[in-house]
Scaffold this motif. Structure first.
Motif, short mmCIF file in Angstrom:
data_model
loop_
_atom_site.label_atom_id
_atom_site.label_comp_id
_atom_site.label_asym_id
_atom_site.label_seq_id
_atom_site.Cartn_x
_atom_site.Cartn_y
_atom_site.Cartn_z
N LEU A 82 0.79 -1.15 -0.04
CA LEU A 82 0.04 -0.15 0.05
C LEU A 82 1.01 1.19 -0.22
O LEU A 82 1.85 1.40 0.78
CB LEU A 82 -0.83 -0.04 1.22
CG LEU A 82 -1.78 1.20 1.45
CD1 LEU A 82 -3.05 1.42 0.47
CD2 LEU A 82 -2.38 1.23 2.80
N GLY A 83 0.69 2.28 -0.93
CA GLY A 83 1.29 3.40 -0.95
C GLY A 83 0.52 4.51 -1.23
O GLY A 83 -0.35 4.44 -2.00
N ALA A 84 0.93 5.68 -0.73
CA ALA A 84 0.28 6.95 -0.88
C ALA A 84 1.39 8.13 -0.46
O ALA A 84 2.22 7.80 0.35
CB ALA A 84 -1.06 6.85 0.00
N ALA A 90 1.76 -7.18 4.81
CA ALA A 90 1.78 -6.10 4.05
C ALA A 90 2.87 -5.04 4.20
O ALA A 90 3.51 -5.15 5.25
CB ALA A 90 0.66 -5.27 4.66
N ALA A 91 3.28 -4.50 3.04
CA ALA A 91 4.45 -3.41 3.05
C ALA A 91 3.88 -2.26 2.63
O ALA A 91 2.94 -2.07 1.86
CB ALA A 91 5.47 -3.86 1.74
N VAL A 92 4.19 -1.17 3.09
CA VAL A 92 3.96 0.27 2.79
C VAL A 92 4.85 1.41 2.51
O VAL A 92 5.89 1.03 3.05
CB VAL A 92 3.00 0.69 4.18
CG1 VAL A 92 1.68 -0.01 4.44
CG2 VAL A 92 3.75 0.67 5.51
N PHE A 93 4.48 2.16 1.83
CA PHE A 93 5.47 3.28 1.40
C PHE A 93 4.51 4.59 1.30
O PHE A 93 3.11 4.55 1.25
CB PHE A 93 6.03 2.84 0.17
CG PHE A 93 5.29 3.14 -1.19
CD1 PHE A 93 4.42 1.94 -1.57
CD2 PHE A 93 5.25 4.34 -1.93
CE1 PHE A 93 4.07 1.86 -2.74
CE2 PHE A 93 4.33 4.32 -2.87
CZ PHE A 93 3.81 3.13 -3.48
N ALA A 94 5.49 5.83 1.81
CA ALA A 94 4.63 7.03 1.70
C ALA A 94 5.69 7.70 0.75
O ALA A 94 6.76 7.72 0.71
CB ALA A 94 4.95 7.69 2.90
N VAL A 95 4.98 8.65 -0.23
CA VAL A 95 5.73 9.37 -1.03
C VAL A 95 5.64 10.92 -0.33
O VAL A 95 4.62 11.24 -0.13
CB VAL A 95 5.27 9.41 -2.41
CG1 VAL A 95 5.80 10.57 -3.26
CG2 VAL A 95 5.44 7.94 -3.19
N GLY A 96 6.96 11.42 -0.48
CA GLY A 96 6.90 12.84 0.28
C GLY A 96 7.87 13.60 -0.16
O GLY A 96 7.74 14.49 -1.11
N GLU A 108 7.52 -4.41 5.91
CA GLU A 108 8.43 -3.22 5.20
C GLU A 108 7.75 -1.98 5.40
O GLU A 108 6.48 -1.82 4.96
CB GLU A 108 8.72 -3.61 3.80
CG GLU A 108 9.92 -4.68 3.73
CD GLU A 108 11.35 -4.08 4.00
OE1 GLU A 108 11.50 -3.10 4.12
OE2 GLU A 108 12.16 -4.95 4.66
N SER A 109 8.42 -0.90 5.42
CA SER A 109 8.04 0.57 5.62
C SER A 109 8.90 1.42 4.96
O SER A 109 9.83 1.36 5.57
CB SER A 109 7.42 0.86 7.03
OG SER A 109 7.19 2.10 6.93
N GLU A 110 8.67 2.12 3.93
CA GLU A 110 9.58 2.89 3.20
C GLU A 110 9.04 4.68 2.96
O GLU A 110 7.97 4.58 2.75
CB GLU A 110 10.02 2.29 2.23
CG GLU A 110 11.32 3.10 1.34
CD GLU A 110 12.49 3.08 2.42
OE1 GLU A 110 12.59 3.89 3.22
OE2 GLU A 110 13.41 2.20 1.87
#
Ligand SMILES: Cc1cc2nc3c(=O)[nH]c(=O)nc-3n(C[C@H](O)[C@H](O)[C@H](O)COP(=O)(O)O)c2cc1C
Length: 168
Positions: free
Chosen positions: A53-55, A82-88, A119-121
């Motif tokens: 999941l990414g946002a 689940a792996a997540v990422f944030a774009v910033g 994972e979280s990035e």
């Protein structure tokens, strides 16, 4: 249980969508069966064995469709990898901006104590003042356009997540 992976994303101006597409492509190249879908369109996780999941972050908050996704699918996500990422970071991209964004994302995820991603990035984003509308445009109009997405780092993260999922 299937071996299908969902890459779900939210994106206002498209830069996170492109990151999600790149992640899905790498995971497919690693041999995974991947569906790519907007987070807001996902009704059920029944057919999946894992989720990415990414946002983007906007004004210190993870995009509302990512938050809604976690709320809506809480029951399944409690037992699904689940792996997540944030774009910033997309303004000057200095150390301070990265630290702040990582902190924002950590705080957003901390609102979901039941959620334990494998994972979280945080990933660099893309900023274009031409996209903005009033009143935000008024405040940010003098900042230069920038694209801090690091495609090699994105590919490496996607490959790492794929490896982790395949090892499970
Ligand atoms: C008005 C505005 C507010 C933003 N707020 C944040 C923020 O709080 N934290 C952050 O890390 N990035 C912030 N960003 C950067 C966005 O997350 C970045 O531009 C991202 O690539 C946008 O993704 P999208 O194209 O998928 O909508 C902001 C950008 C804009 C235009």
């Amino acid at each position: 249980m299937t071996n299908k992976v969902l890459v779900a994303y939210a994106s206002k101006y498209g830069s996170t969508q492109e990151v999600a597409e790149a992640i899905a492509k790498i995971m497919r190249e690693k041999g995974l069966d991947v569906n790519l879908q907007q987070a807001s369109q996902v009704r059920s996780l029944e057919e999946y064995s894992a989720v990415v999941l990414g946002a983007p972050l906007y004004l210190y908050r993870w995009h509302k469709y990512a938050i809604r996704f976690l709320n809506r699918h809480e029951k399944v996500l409690k037992s699904m990898p689940a792996a997540v990422f944030a774009v910033g970071p997309s303004f000057n991209g200095d150390e301070k901006e990265w630290l702040e964004t990582r902190d924002q994302f950590r705080k957003e995820l901390a609102k979901f104590p039941w959620f334990k991603p494998i994972e979280s990035e945080v990933m660099g984003g893309k900023f274009d003042p031409a996209n903005l509308s009033f009143p935000i445009k008024y405040f940010l109009k003098d900042l230069p356009a920038a694209d801090l997405r690091d495609w090699d780092a994105i590919a490496a993260w996607a490959a790492e997540v794929a490896d982790k999922l395949q090892d499970r």
